[in-house]
Design an enzyme around this catalytic site. Structure first.
Site, short mmCIF file in Angstrom:
data_model
loop_
_atom_site.label_atom_id
_atom_site.label_comp_id
_atom_site.label_asym_id
_atom_site.label_seq_id
_atom_site.Cartn_x
_atom_site.Cartn_y
_atom_site.Cartn_z
N GLY A 91 0.82 -1.21 0.00
CA GLY A 91 0.00 0.00 0.00
C GLY A 91 0.85 1.26 0.00
N SER A 187 4.84 -5.41 -3.57
CA SER A 187 4.63 -3.97 -3.65
C SER A 187 5.29 -3.24 -2.48
CB SER A 187 3.13 -3.69 -3.74
OG SER A 187 2.90 -2.36 -4.14
N TYR A 188 4.52 -2.48 -1.70
CA TYR A 188 5.14 -1.77 -0.57
C TYR A 188 5.59 -2.74 0.52
CZ TYR A 188 6.39 2.15 2.37
OH TYR A 188 7.11 3.05 3.12
N ASP A 396 3.74 -4.96 -15.28
CA ASP A 396 3.33 -4.01 -14.25
C ASP A 396 4.06 -2.69 -14.51
OD1 ASP A 396 2.60 -2.68 -11.87
OD2 ASP A 396 4.25 -3.61 -10.75
N HIS A 448 1.19 -6.62 -11.56
CA HIS A 448 1.67 -6.25 -10.23
C HIS A 448 1.47 -7.37 -9.22
CE1 HIS A 448 2.89 -3.19 -7.34
NE2 HIS A 448 1.87 -3.52 -6.56
#
Length: 474
Positions: A91, A187-188, A396, A448
């Protein structure tokens, strides 16, 4: 007198032993009761399964009243002999229940009406025990009683709270103590996972009950501000998403090392996204987007360059599609707000004053502590001997393969197995290179969320990672 003294000493010793043993037995009983209370009998609309599931809360900070929500799906066979894999979504502010569990690596998928579940045959719990953690407090069902926590959080607290969660969770589930543990995410979580791994390594250095962490694996991972951002605009240009002119302006105008860009640079980003990208899903540039009823998309342009971004913008409306479904967040947001689902999962027991969402915009907008680069942590954990894999779906555009390659190159690692194509079912699954201390792999045609787009390839990644073996060459 000596005999009397000896008898008295023996009696006191026995009493003390009985007291200690009684306390230990009570503690074991309390832990067993807590674990039993977290057992999921069945989820609404769930197909019958043989493996056990647990979910609930672990308090990580009593004063603030911070409690993190988890969902454990045990291995489908021989769970006592299988390792524990912890999954974190990024996020910052996005839910591992919404993404990892429900549309990527978990055993269930949510149907289009959110009325029930169906099985994912490529679930990672075919190989391991899977623990999905919603972190930090404020994500998904995880909560805090101190509202200021939602406006003042970041990397540091997330790592500390996640470590505290694991310590206390293993007290509740002592059969996992001494079990091999691997951390995974995307991701994060490129921040969360290495940061938590470092916290565990530091904790183990002075603990009598170390967590047996063996390694971690991250996908499309936010890693290093400068190289991630340079790699991102390079990807946009090399994949014909932006013009030569806009690319040159971005490179010449933006200072990719800054957390907050100049207004001129931000304007260029928004121009590229609004005027040049077109109606695409940034998380898979070749997949159909999830359209609103008027035909427009919920713009991923709300994501900003400096990674204070929401990698999963909720998408409100959907249209029937074959194959990949870009609207899966919608189904999760309906399903996990159902009272019967929350009851079955022992969730929302404190009646959180907001609805469950796949991502928390409040957390995302108020993320006040972020590392500029995770590369120093990589160097520390490589030296500590952890097994480290980094993978990247190559379509992505949010955290693209070029960003990851630029970042990894800064580690200047020795190549032990040069670049080669790896295979899955006689097709090229992607490309990989093995370094001393780290393995890098791409996944061909994945966006992603790699396990969403290429579930079979993602499961092969897990198997090879767990075995510490290179990906198959044929």
């Amino acid at each position: 007198m000596k005999i009397m003294a000896s008898l008295m000493y023996l009696s006191l010793t026995l009493l003390l032993l009985l007291h200690i043993t009684g306390r230990a037995a009570a503690t074991v009983e309390e832990e067993a009761a807590a674990a039993a209370a977290d057992r999921i009998v069945s989820l609404p609309g769930q197909p019958k399964v043989a493996f056990r599931q647990y979910s609930g809360y672990v308090t990580v900070h009593e004063t603030a009243g911070r409690a993190l929500f988890y969902w454990l799906t045990e291995a489908q066979s021989q769970p006592l002999s299988k390792p524990l894999v912890v999954w974190l979504n990024g996020g910052p502010g996005c839910s591992s229940v919404a993404y990892g569990a429900s549309e990527e690596i978990g055993p269930f998928r949510i149907n289009k009406t959110a009325s029930g579940l169906y099985l994912n045959k490529f679930s990672w719990n075919t190989e391991v025990n899977l623990l999905f953690l919603e972190t930090p407090a404020g994500v998904g069902f995880s909560y805090t009683n101190r509202s200021s926590d939602l406006l003042n959080t970041g990397d540091h607290r997330t790592a500390k709270d996640s470590l505290q969660f694991l310590i206390r969770w293993m007290d509740r589930f002592p059969s996992y103590k001494g079990r091999d543990v691997y951390l995974t995410g995307e991701s994060y979580a490129g921040h969360y996972v290495p940061q938590l791994a470092r916290e565990i390594v530091h904790y183990n250095a002075h603990s009598k009950h170390p967590i047996k962490i063996k390694g971690f694996m991250v996908g499309n991972a936010v890693t290093d501000n400068y190289h991630d951002n340079l790699g991102t605009v390079t990807y946009w240009w090399s994949h014909a998403m932006i013009s030569d002119k806009t690319y040159r302006q971005l490179v010449n105008t933006c200072n990719f090392r800054q957390q907050k860009e100049s207004n001129e640079c931000e304007s260029l980003y928004y121009y590229a996204m609004d005027q040049e990208f077109g109606n695409i899903d940034q998380y898979n540039i070749y997949a159909p987007p999830c359209n609103n009823s008027d035909g427009s998309t919920l713009a991923a342009g709300a994501t900003t360059r400096h990674h204070m971004r929401l990698p999963h913008q909720p998408r409100r409306a959907f249209r029937p599609l074959s194959g990949y479904d870009p609207c899966t967040e919608k189904y999760a947001e309906i399903y996990y707000n159902r009272p019967d689902v929350q009851k079955a999962m022992h969730a929302n027991t404190t009646r959180i004053p907001y609805k469950w969402t796949a991502c928390s915009e409040t957390l995302n907008r108020n993320w006040n502590d972020t590392d500029d680069s995770i590369l120093p942590i990589y160097r520390e954990l490589i030296a500590a001997g952890l097994r480290i894999w980094v993978f990247s779906g190559d379509v992505d555009s949010v955290v693209p393969v070029t960003a990851t390659r630029y970042s990894i190159a800064q580690l200047k690692l020795h190549v032990t197995t040069p670049w080669y194509p790896w295979y899955i079912k006689n097709q090229v699954g992607g490309w990989t290179e093995v370094y001393k201390g780290l393995t890098f792999a791409t996944v061909r045609g994945a966006g992603h969320e790699v396990p969403l787009f290429k579930p079979r390839a993602a499961l092969q990644l897990l198997r090879s990672f767990l075995r510490g073996e290179p990906l198959p060459k044929s």
